[in-house]
Design an enzyme around this catalytic site. Sequence first.
Site, PDB file in Angstrom:
ATOM      1  N   LYS A   1      34.999  54.614  34.717  1.00 58.97           N
ATOM      2  CA  LYS A   1      36.218  54.645  35.534  1.00 58.97           C
ATOM      3  C   LYS A   1      36.563  56.068  35.943  1.00 58.97           C
ATOM      4  O   LYS A   1      37.055  56.309  37.035  1.00 58.97           O
ATOM      5  CB  LYS A   1      37.394  54.035  34.761  1.00 58.97           C
TER       6      LYS A   1
ATOM      7  N   LYS B   1      28.276  43.426  36.153  1.00 59.87           N
ATOM      8  CA  LYS B   1      29.081  42.289  35.692  1.00 59.87           C
ATOM      9  C   LYS B   1      30.113  41.883  36.738  1.00 59.87           C
ATOM     10  O   LYS B   1      30.554  42.711  37.544  1.00 59.87           O
ATOM     11  CB  LYS B   1      29.754  42.626  34.358  1.00 59.87           C
TER      12      LYS B   1
ATOM     13  N   LYS C   1      37.076  42.389  38.006  1.00 57.04           N
ATOM     14  CA  LYS C   1      38.281  42.357  38.838  1.00 57.04           C
ATOM     15  C   LYS C   1      38.338  43.561  39.760  1.00 57.04           C
ATOM     16  O   LYS C   1      38.999  43.525  40.788  1.00 57.04           O
ATOM     17  CB  LYS C   1      39.535  42.382  37.955  1.00 57.04           C
TER      18      LYS C   1
END
Length: 329
Positions: free
Chosen positions: A111, A193, A196
């Site tokens: 991130k 994966k 969201k």
Amino acid sequence: PKRILSGAQPTGQLHLGNYLGAVRNWVSEQRQYDSYFCVVDLHALTVPQEAAELRAATRRTAALYLACGIDPERSTVFVQSHVSAHTELTWLFNCLTPINWLERMIQFKEKAIKLGEEVGIGLFDYPVLQAADILLYEPHLVPVGEDQRQHLELTRDIARRFNDRYGESLRVPEMLIRKEGARVMSLQDGSSKMSKSDPSDLSRLNLLDAPEKLRDKIKRAKSDAVMGLQFDPARPECTNLLTIYQLLSGESPEAVEARFADAGFGRFKPILADLVIEYLRPIRERYDAIAGESGYLEGILREGALRASKVAGLTLERIRDRMGLLPPF
Ligand code: TYM
């Protein structure tokens, strides 16, 4: 009875990865365990959020827990920020956690690369807040998907360090990662994966997507040119779609492979779309009913926060005492 705790972030919507990797197991586990399911809104704040959307997503996520079958009579459903012990314990754990334990976190590094200059201290501290979420409830088991393994290891390390330093007093929880469904992949890329935060909505099947949208996303899902479908690590997209089929149909992997051994994606995809649509239909219907019943969700979250605060408050009191904080007079 033994206890479990888990949670999901209220960002965007829950998708089929969250469902198959986590929520579905929470639903089946809640019968045997004293269960706590949390909407972790403070975790969502670790990356920029629009206030109104965060509030809406928090409600949506809680309503989806219920729509998926979490029974508020059996399980405690609550919003993380409603129980102030989570933030307080985070501070206490911050004072116990070496920086280099956090520097190793893969999700932080991933991130942080995306955010650049925007990386806040909260994002760095994310796993410590997660450890507080968990250890406050002294669960025996934490049911999660594969991507949470490293965070759970850190939680266990923090518990052990606390016990070493202040005497045995925190339960070191086990993680419960069911192999099947633990890592549902993106529809657009079988090597990453389903997430969201993927910028492409085509990459995921959201639990509340309309039937036509689900059909379209499955139709456009990445496939390969090999005839005959199998579970094959060299064919990640094919394996992922078959896995979704297998988990939603409840058939054995062998039966699924036999059924589609001669099929191509052209035949398989519409069958998969029908299955997904029918599987999610009752979830969407229950969601609509819950969202439409004014006051219902609020009542459950209020009750959940009360129950959770009681349990968390007792643990926090013990931890404060062990660490040498003077009790309030
Ligand atoms: P979150 O919100 O990313 O995901 C919620 C749950 O869904 C699982 N999951 C998946 N499983 C299979 N395939 C996928 N593609 C997939 N994507 C997500 C996750 O493993 C998770 O179980 N840090 C956590 C939230 C959290 C938490 C906690 C969890 C905060 N405090 C305490 C357990 C206990 C997270 O971001 O999950």
